[in-house]
Design a protein around this motif. Structure first.
Motif, PDB file in Angstrom:
ATOM      1  N   UNK A 228       9.591   6.352   5.018  1.00  0.00           N
ATOM      2  CA  UNK A 228       9.874   5.963   3.644  1.00  0.00           C
ATOM      3  C   UNK A 228       8.648   5.927   2.756  1.00  0.00           C
ATOM      4  N   UNK A 229       7.462   6.177   3.304  1.00  0.00           N
ATOM      5  CA  UNK A 229       6.254   5.920   2.495  1.00  0.00           C
ATOM      6  C   UNK A 229       5.056   6.750   2.940  1.00  0.00           C
ATOM      7  N   UNK A 230       4.171   7.015   1.957  1.00  0.00           N
ATOM      8  CA  UNK A 230       2.784   7.364   2.209  1.00  0.00           C
ATOM      9  C   UNK A 230       1.948   6.143   1.823  1.00  0.00           C
ATOM     10  N   UNK A 231       0.739   6.066   2.368  1.00  0.00           N
ATOM     11  CA  UNK A 231      -0.156   4.969   1.990  1.00  0.00           C
ATOM     12  C   UNK A 231      -1.093   5.405   0.863  1.00  0.00           C
ATOM     13  N   UNK A 232      -1.762   4.424   0.276  1.00  0.00           N
ATOM     14  CA  UNK A 232      -2.757   4.693  -0.766  1.00  0.00           C
ATOM     15  C   UNK A 232      -3.858   5.603  -0.211  1.00  0.00           C
ATOM     16  N   UNK A 233      -4.255   5.345   1.029  1.00  0.00           N
ATOM     17  CA  UNK A 233      -5.292   6.182   1.641  1.00  0.00           C
ATOM     18  C   UNK A 233      -4.834   7.621   1.815  1.00  0.00           C
ATOM     19  N   UNK A 234      -3.592   7.805   2.179  1.00  0.00           N
ATOM     20  CA  UNK A 234      -3.057   9.169   2.309  1.00  0.00           C
ATOM     21  C   UNK A 234      -2.978   9.850   0.936  1.00  0.00           C
ATOM     22  N   UNK A 235      -2.645   9.072  -0.085  1.00  0.00           N
ATOM     23  CA  UNK A 235      -2.599   9.629  -1.443  1.00  0.00           C
ATOM     24  C   UNK A 235      -3.970  10.153  -1.840  1.00  0.00           C
ATOM     25  N   UNK A 236      -4.989   9.372  -1.560  1.00  0.00           N
ATOM     26  CA  UNK A 236      -6.355   9.783  -1.888  1.00  0.00           C
ATOM     27  C   UNK A 236      -6.708  11.092  -1.177  1.00  0.00           C
ATOM     28  N   UNK A 237      -6.315  11.171   0.088  1.00  0.00           N
ATOM     29  CA  UNK A 237      -6.642  12.368   0.877  1.00  0.00           C
ATOM     30  C   UNK A 237      -5.879  13.591   0.351  1.00  0.00           C
ATOM     31  N   UNK A 238      -4.620  13.421  -0.012  1.00  0.00           N
ATOM     32  CA  UNK A 238      -3.849  14.562  -0.525  1.00  0.00           C
ATOM     33  C   UNK A 238      -4.339  15.005  -1.901  1.00  0.00           C
ATOM     34  N   UNK A 239      -4.692  14.029  -2.735  1.00  0.00           N
ATOM     35  CA  UNK A 239      -5.186  14.391  -4.071  1.00  0.00           C
ATOM     36  C   UNK A 239      -6.550  15.066  -3.981  1.00  0.00           C
ATOM     37  N   UNK A 240      -7.310  14.711  -2.963  1.00  0.00           N
ATOM     38  CA  UNK A 240      -8.575  15.427  -2.725  1.00  0.00           C
ATOM     39  C   UNK A 240      -8.288  16.860  -2.286  1.00  0.00           C
ATOM     40  N   UNK A 241      -7.267  17.040  -1.469  1.00  0.00           N
ATOM     41  CA  UNK A 241      -6.944  18.379  -0.968  1.00  0.00           C
ATOM     42  C   UNK A 241      -6.490  19.297  -2.094  1.00  0.00           C
ATOM     43  N   UNK A 242      -5.710  18.755  -3.030  1.00  0.00           N
ATOM     44  CA  UNK A 242      -5.150  19.606  -4.066  1.00  0.00           C
ATOM     45  C   UNK A 242      -6.162  19.908  -5.176  1.00  0.00           C
ATOM     46  N   UNK A 243      -7.263  19.168  -5.185  1.00  0.00           N
ATOM     47  CA  UNK A 243      -8.322  19.464  -6.149  1.00  0.00           C
ATOM     48  C   UNK A 243      -9.507  20.157  -5.479  1.00  0.00           C
ATOM     49  N   UNK A 244      -9.319  20.539  -4.218  1.00  0.00           N
ATOM     50  CA  UNK A 244     -10.382  21.202  -3.458  1.00  0.00           C
ATOM     51  C   UNK A 244     -10.173  22.713  -3.459  1.00  0.00           C
TER      52      UNK A 244
ATOM     53  N   UNK B 236       0.822  -1.228   0.000  1.00  0.00           N
ATOM     54  CA  UNK B 236       0.000   0.000   0.000  1.00  0.00           C
ATOM     55  C   UNK B 236       0.848   1.266   0.000  1.00  0.00           C
ATOM     56  N   UNK B 237       2.117   1.152  -0.409  1.00  0.00           N
ATOM     57  CA  UNK B 237       2.904   2.376  -0.607  1.00  0.00           C
ATOM     58  C   UNK B 237       2.374   3.079  -1.854  1.00  0.00           C
ATOM     59  N   UNK B 238       2.368   4.415  -1.811  1.00  0.00           N
ATOM     60  CA  UNK B 238       1.678   5.144  -2.882  1.00  0.00           C
ATOM     61  C   UNK B 238       2.590   6.125  -3.614  1.00  0.00           C
ATOM     62  N   UNK B 239       2.406   6.168  -4.939  1.00  0.00           N
ATOM     63  CA  UNK B 239       2.882   7.288  -5.755  1.00  0.00           C
ATOM     64  C   UNK B 239       1.776   8.343  -5.697  1.00  0.00           C
ATOM     65  N   UNK B 240       2.064   9.502  -5.109  1.00  0.00           N
ATOM     66  CA  UNK B 240       1.012  10.502  -4.910  1.00  0.00           C
ATOM     67  C   UNK B 240       0.627  11.165  -6.220  1.00  0.00           C
ATOM     68  N   UNK B 241       1.535  11.170  -7.184  1.00  0.00           N
ATOM     69  CA  UNK B 241       1.207  11.787  -8.477  1.00  0.00           C
ATOM     70  C   UNK B 241       1.172  13.294  -8.409  1.00  0.00           C
ATOM     71  N   UNK B 242       1.887  13.855  -7.483  1.00  0.00           N
ATOM     72  CA  UNK B 242       1.977  15.315  -7.355  1.00  0.00           C
ATOM     73  C   UNK B 242       3.442  15.700  -7.487  1.00  0.00           C
TER      74      UNK B 242
END
Ligand code: ZN
Ligand code: CA
Length: 374
Positions: free
Chosen positions: A223-239, A51-57
């Motif tokens: 060393x990591x963010x989780x998939x759930x954290x990625x979802x939350x950050x991507x929601x923040x940057x599109x809010x 569940x390590x995530x590429x945040x895509x930011x």
């Protein structure tokens, strides 16, 4: 999603006035971590490896200031408020938060390594100039005055800036049992008391194992963010909360120059100006942005031109005839050209003569050094 960044280095001419290279390094590490390109991701324990995530930011230094003028994306301001790192310090300089992520770099971040606010806490327009990240210079990047252990501080703070809590919840105090009663609102991070050391197998709040290696921990082995954290950050940057969604538009990317960076300046430095025949000068290109070709006229009849950064960006050159030389650098970024000359920059003396006899009958300025052979 691309976010334009501006660094405001607030310094009092001390070690907190860190180099451009250290700031570039900080941006590299931030992007590496947010794109899951860190090699130590391989050290994540089995329980969380899936569940390590590429945040895509992605984060890019601005090349245009709020007025649309050229900038390096780095401002330097002399002030003793660097020792405070508080709101007064932020008031020294602030660029609109709907166009840039403001990062203030200073000697003391109000007692912390760094701090910031969740978007909702600064969403009011009268709090806009508080919005951004304050970070200690010696926790910025991994080189210069910082180091590897401290190098994830910016990754952690940007996590908060994009609406992440610590893994143990909204507070700032890890390691206390009451943290089991609060949540970070991310489903795939186990509830935890929080860690201040790298106890990789640590468990608390009745988990099998905690996500000690999360960037939102204090474990110093993040060393990591989780998939759930990625979802939350991507929601923040599109809010629209705290205007985050205005940062990522193509309009803003053009306005801040993170797309199509302008050619702002041609400039260079040398490691010495006065020398004897046969000595080599190291030239360093300081031009920006996006230089793709260089033409160096060393003034002695030799011209070096080309587009291989390894060969043409920072050349060395040996002067073989006594004299005074004007050096000219012309640069191009593919869409424009600029040129700079430094008049009478290089003074080359015979190896078997004192400087003073050489001056006779000639016009200065002449160096005080000598090139006598003994
Ligand atoms: Zn934190
Ligand atoms: Ca959780």
């Amino acid at each position: 999603y691309i976010i334009p960044v501006v660094f405001h280095v607030i310094h009092n001419n001390g070690p907190e006035n860190i180099s451009n290279d250290q700031l570039y390094n900080a941006i590299e590490i931030l992007n590496r971590d947010f794109r899951r390109q860190n090699s130590d991701i391989a050290l994540v324990v089995d329980e969380f490896a899936d569940i390590t995530a590429d945040i895509g930011i992605e984060f890019r230094l601005a090349t245009k200031d709020p007025q649309g003028n050229c900038t390096s994306g780095i401002n330097r301001i002399i002030s003793a408020l660097t020792y405070e790192g508080d709101s007064d310090m932020k008031d020294l300089i602030y660029w609109p938060r709907n166009k840039y992520l403001n990062v203030w770099v200073c000697a003391d971040a109000a007692g912390a390594a760094g701090y910031t606010n969740l978007p909702a806490n600064v969403s009011a327009s009268w709090l806009a100039s508080e919005d951004g990240i304050v970070i200690r210079a010696d926790y910025t990047g991994a080189i210069g005055t910082s180091n590897n252990t401290r190098s994830r501080t910016l990754t952690h703070e940007v996590g908060h800036w994009l609406n992440l809590y610590h893994t143990w919840g909204p507070g700032n105090n890890p390691g206390v049992s009451t943290n089991c009663n609060q949540d970070d609102n991310v489903s795939d991070t186990p509830n935890t008391i929080g860690w201040t050391s790298c106890t990789i197998a640590g468990s608390s709040c009745n988990n099998s194992v905690d996500n000690v290696q999360n960037y939102m921990e204090y474990s110093y082995c993040s060393r990591m963010f989780t998939v759930g954290q990625a979802t939350r950050m991507r929601a923040a940057v599109t809010s629209s909360v705290a205007q985050r969604n205005q940062l990522i538009t193509t309009n803003n990317h053009n306005a801040t120059g993170v797309l199509n960076p302008p050619l702002c300046a041609a400039d260079f430095s040398v490691d010495k100006t006065n020398m004897c025949i046969g000595e080599t000068v190291q030239f360093t290109d300081l031009s920006y942005h996006g230089i793709t070709s260089w033409t160096w006229n060393f003034g002695d009849g030799i011209i070096l031109t080309g587009s291989d950064p390894d060969v043409h960006r920072n050349p060395s050159h040996t002067f073989t005839t006594p004299g005074t030389y004007t050096v000219t650098l012309s640069v191009s970024n593919g869409s424009g050209d600029l040129e700079v000359s430094q008049e009478n920059l290089i003074v080359v003396l015979e190896t078997d003569e004192l400087a003073s006899p050489l001056q006779e009958g000639s016009e200065g300025p002449w160096p005080s050094s000598t090139c006598s052979i003994v």
